[in-house]
Structures are given as structure tokens and as C-alpha cells.
Design a protein around this motif. Structure first.
Motif, mmCIF file in Angstrom:
data_model
loop_
_atom_site.group_PDB
_atom_site.id
_atom_site.type_symbol
_atom_site.label_atom_id
_atom_site.label_comp_id
_atom_site.label_asym_id
_atom_site.label_seq_id
_atom_site.Cartn_x
_atom_site.Cartn_y
_atom_site.Cartn_z
ATOM 1 N N LEU A 1 0.840 -1.200 0.000
ATOM 2 C CA LEU A 1 0.000 0.000 0.000
ATOM 3 C C LEU A 1 0.879 1.257 0.000
ATOM 4 O O LEU A 1 1.855 1.339 0.763
ATOM 5 C CB LEU A 1 -0.905 0.031 1.234
ATOM 6 N N PHE B 1 -4.199 5.782 1.932
ATOM 7 C CA PHE B 1 -3.475 5.118 0.843
ATOM 8 C C PHE B 1 -4.199 5.385 -0.467
ATOM 9 O O PHE B 1 -5.420 5.516 -0.523
ATOM 10 C CB PHE B 1 -3.249 3.625 1.110
ATOM 11 N N CYS C 1 -5.735 1.111 -5.928
ATOM 12 C CA CYS C 1 -4.916 0.455 -4.912
ATOM 13 C C CYS C 1 -3.867 -0.457 -5.546
ATOM 14 O O CYS C 1 -4.177 -1.229 -6.456
ATOM 15 C CB CYS C 1 -5.837 -0.356 -4.012
ATOM 16 N N CYS D 1 -2.699 -2.981 -4.329
ATOM 17 C CA CYS D 1 -2.932 -4.380 -3.955
ATOM 18 C C CYS D 1 -4.105 -5.004 -4.716
ATOM 19 O O CYS D 1 -4.471 -6.146 -4.451
ATOM 20 C CB CYS D 1 -3.183 -4.490 -2.457
ATOM 21 N N CYS E 1 -8.408 -8.574 -4.169
ATOM 22 C CA CYS E 1 -7.478 -7.930 -3.239
ATOM 23 C C CYS E 1 -6.363 -8.920 -2.930
ATOM 24 O O CYS E 1 -6.628 -10.023 -2.428
ATOM 25 C CB CYS E 1 -8.231 -7.556 -1.964
ATOM 26 N N ARG F 1 -6.194 -6.814 4.870
ATOM 27 C CA ARG F 1 -6.619 -5.518 4.325
ATOM 28 C C ARG F 1 -6.989 -4.555 5.457
ATOM 29 O O ARG F 1 -7.387 -4.996 6.540
ATOM 30 C CB ARG F 1 -7.767 -5.700 3.325
#
Ligand code: SF4
Length: 149
Positions: A22, A33, A37, A39, A45, A51
Motif C-alpha cells: 500500500l 493510501f 490500490c 494491492c 485484493c 486488508r
């Protein structure tokens, strides 16, 4: 696509999340963040078990309606596919307007593309900006109506 960034909570361990990929930075007094993303692999994810708290708690409007029995999963998937098509159109226009770096939030790339000087020598510049404005407007409306809570 829904947010430019996501806030971390006190219980989130910043250094551990940074090690997982992140990109954490400060916005005012908050640790956030960036979105999109780092990630997210396009479908999942990559750090699901670890998370951040907000990610664990967040349910988009579409998921809430499916969970409440007000919408079928099939209908929700159709809406997701529709949103993805709209994002692809916006992405394509951003590329044509020179916004090729996909790391900033879509809204930031949109603002950059729309505030760039219009190239009057180009046959397409003003036309692409007009199309981008329309496509982005449609995408934002869909996200607001179907996904935001
Ligand atoms: S759920 Fe995972 S991929 Fe989505 S924003 Fe949170 S950390 Fe990133």
C-alpha cells in the motif's frame, strides 16, 4: 474508481501495510493510501486477509442491495460489467489525450486532461475532450446511483 484515497484507522499498522504494497501518505492529519490500490490485481485484493479496517467494513450500494435481497447477483454483475465498459471508454480517451500514467486516481487524470491546453492544430483534441467530459459524466452518475452508499 469510487474514491481517490482511503483513510487508515488507528488500529491499522502502517508499516506492515506498506510492506504489503500500500502507498500510504498523509492527507492533513490522516494517513491514507492511494487509489487505484496497488494491492488490487484487477479482480481481487492481493492482501485480503490483512486488508485495512475501512476495506473490511466497506460494502458498496450494489452489494448492500444484493445482501438485502433487493437485487439479484446476476443484475449486480451486469451493472459491474456496465461500469467496467464505461471505465474502459474513459481510459481510452485519457490515453488519447496523453494521460497514460494509470497510477493517479481516475478523477485526477480527468482533471489533468481537461485542464490541458487545447491543441487547435489537432483534429481530435477538442473532440476527445468533449467525449471525455460526456463519458466521465456518465461514469460518475452510474457510480453515484448504483455503487455509492
Ligand atoms: S480491499 Fe484490498 S485491493 Fe481493495 S482497496 Fe483495500 S487493500 Fe486495496
Amino acid at each position: 474508481m469510487l474514491f481517490a484515497d482511503v483513510e487508515l484507522r488507528k488500529s491499522d499498522r502502517t508499516s506492515a501495510l506498506e510492506k504489503l504494497g500500500l502507498a500510504v501518505f498523509k492527507r492533513g492529519r490522516h494517513r491514507v493510501f492511494a487509489q487505484p490500490c496497488g494491492c488490487f490485481d484487477g479482480r481481487h485484493c492481493a492482501i485480503y486477509e490483512d486488508r485495512p479496517t475501512h476495506c473490511q467494513a466497506f460494502e458498496c450500494g450494489l452489494l448492500q442491495r444484493v445482501s438485502a435481497g433487493k437485487l439479484t447477483a446476476a443484475a449486480a454483475l451486469k451493472t459491474i460489467a456496465q461500469a467496467k465498459r464505461k471505465v474502459a471508454r474513459v481510459e481510452s480517451l485519457l490515453q488519447k489525450l496523453g494521460e497514460e500514467d494509470a497510477s493517479p486516481a481516475l478523477t485526477e487524470r480527468y482533471v489533468a486532461a481537461m485542464s490541458a491546453p487545447v491543441d487547435l492544430a489537432s483534429n481530435h483534441g477538442p473532440d476527445h475532450q468533449g467525449q471525455l467530459m460526456r463519458q466521465m459524466g456518465e461514469l460518475m452518475e452510474l457510480l453515484e446511483v448504483k455503487f455509492r452508499t
